[in-house]
Write an enzyme that holds these catalytic residues in place. Sequence first.
Site, PDB file in Angstrom:
ATOM      1  N   GLU A   1     -22.955   6.378 -25.167  1.00 33.85           N
ATOM      2  CA  GLU A   1     -24.295   6.976 -25.147  1.00 33.85           C
ATOM      3  C   GLU A   1     -24.355   8.171 -26.107  1.00 33.85           C
ATOM      4  OE1 GLU A   1     -27.215   6.278 -23.425  1.00 33.85           O
ATOM      5  OE2 GLU A   1     -26.324   4.360 -22.876  1.00 33.85           O
TER       6      GLU A   1
ATOM      7  N   CYS B   1     -18.118  -4.167 -19.360  1.00 33.62           N
ATOM      8  CA  CYS B   1     -19.351  -3.382 -19.407  1.00 33.62           C
ATOM      9  C   CYS B   1     -19.943  -3.662 -20.773  1.00 33.62           C
ATOM     10  CB  CYS B   1     -19.047  -1.898 -19.249  1.00 33.62           C
ATOM     11  SG  CYS B   1     -20.462  -0.828 -19.582  1.00 33.62           S
TER      12      CYS B   1
ATOM     13  N   HIS C   1     -21.606  -1.980 -22.699  1.00 35.51           N
ATOM     14  CA  HIS C   1     -21.494  -0.873 -23.660  1.00 35.51           C
ATOM     15  C   HIS C   1     -20.168  -0.935 -24.434  1.00 35.51           C
ATOM     16  CE1 HIS C   1     -24.799   1.132 -21.623  1.00 35.51           C
ATOM     17  NE2 HIS C   1     -24.685   2.191 -22.399  1.00 35.51           N
TER      18      HIS C   1
ATOM     19  N   ASP D   1     -30.942  -5.254 -19.143  1.00 32.43           N
ATOM     20  CA  ASP D   1     -29.775  -4.397 -18.931  1.00 32.43           C
ATOM     21  C   ASP D   1     -30.299  -3.051 -18.457  1.00 32.43           C
ATOM     22  OD1 ASP D   1     -27.066  -3.354 -19.212  1.00 32.43           O
ATOM     23  OD2 ASP D   1     -27.735  -2.359 -21.036  1.00 32.43           O
ATOM     24  N   SER D   2     -29.375  -2.198 -18.039  1.00 26.74           N
ATOM     25  CA  SER D   2     -29.763  -0.845 -17.657  1.00 26.74           C
ATOM     26  C   SER D   2     -30.275  -0.050 -18.857  1.00 26.74           C
ATOM     27  CB  SER D   2     -28.566  -0.119 -17.037  1.00 26.74           C
ATOM     28  OG  SER D   2     -27.504  -0.087 -17.973  1.00 26.74           O
TER      29      SER D   2
ATOM     30  N   CYS E   1     -25.802  -7.108 -18.035  1.00 24.22           N
ATOM     31  CA  CYS E   1     -25.212  -5.877 -17.504  1.00 24.22           C
ATOM     32  C   CYS E   1     -24.236  -6.316 -16.428  1.00 24.22           C
ATOM     33  CB  CYS E   1     -26.316  -5.007 -16.915  1.00 24.22           C
ATOM     34  SG  CYS E   1     -25.724  -3.582 -15.998  1.00 24.22           S
TER      35      CYS E   1
END
Length: 319
Positions: free
Chosen positions: A162, A211, A213, A20-21, A83
């Site tokens: 984040e 996503c 996240h 993933d990123s 991702c």
Amino acid sequence: MMVPSAILTVMETLPIGIFDSGLGGLTVAREIARTLPDEHIVYLGDTARCPYGPRDLAEVRRFVLEIGTWLEQVPVKLMVIACNTATAAGLALAQETFDVPVIGVVEPGARAAVRATVNRSVGVIGTVGTIESGAYSRAVRALDAGVTVFSVATPKFVDVVEAGLRMGPGTFEEWAAESSEVFIRPAFHEMARGYLDPLKRSGIDTLVLGCTHFPLMQAAIQQVVGSRVRLISSAEETAREVAETLQSRGHLADPGTTGSPNRFFTTGDPAEFARLGSRVLRERISGVEQVSLDELTALPSAERLALLDDHRMEDPVCG
Ligand code: DGL
């Protein structure tokens, strides 16, 4: 071509490669680990180049080629692009390039949404890269052309996660439920409503968290869209697809094997990855290893890099 049986046996013992990123893909990794407890995982978070969402698809596709080549050398028996942005940009290229099966997160999410929707109106939220690629609309339409997809890019949700990861102890979800330092702020609700109210008005009964996240802020998103909208995370469906793919090839690890420990790599700061990643994975990550960007970028051969040009032609022309 005949494959020597010794190689087939070795395949079962190889790890599953996931990337993933950054940290979001750990929401997929933890589901794969839960579904397949006998398997071991090699995870690479490309934290140094995170976020992928605002980048050009061609650039993200190159990252997929680099990280896929790195995983190939580990080696792994299957790759998961955990991702959505990287899946939208590079799944086809990765599947053409690598010999092992490559599974992305868009198709599993689309499949779960098509199964869940009753009124056949599905919303999708994701990064700018994912939404502008049209990958979800295509995947849903391929499964059921009668389902209407309403998509909205919600890049600020990545920033919220984040920021949240850098606050408080415990798992991310515990922190989000208990302290809600970010989510109770009027500014969060205003921003979330700005993104989600138009989707609600279009009458969706299902919303894909497009996503990796976003499953971390599922409770906050549910609060804003209301309890009648069913939220879909592709993690479970992706884990199921990984299990089915390995099973049909006879590459599942033997039950009860003690196996090797999971290994975690980052292109960023290993200490930070261990600290924040443990909050996502819900278990302690230690011994994170670093992969340098110089090493990654030097990996793909000229022949492989030439494939990038062919795939550039497929990108949607925006603006
Ligand atoms: N985890 C990425 C995805 O699923 C989003 C984060 C990023 O922009 O890199 O698209």
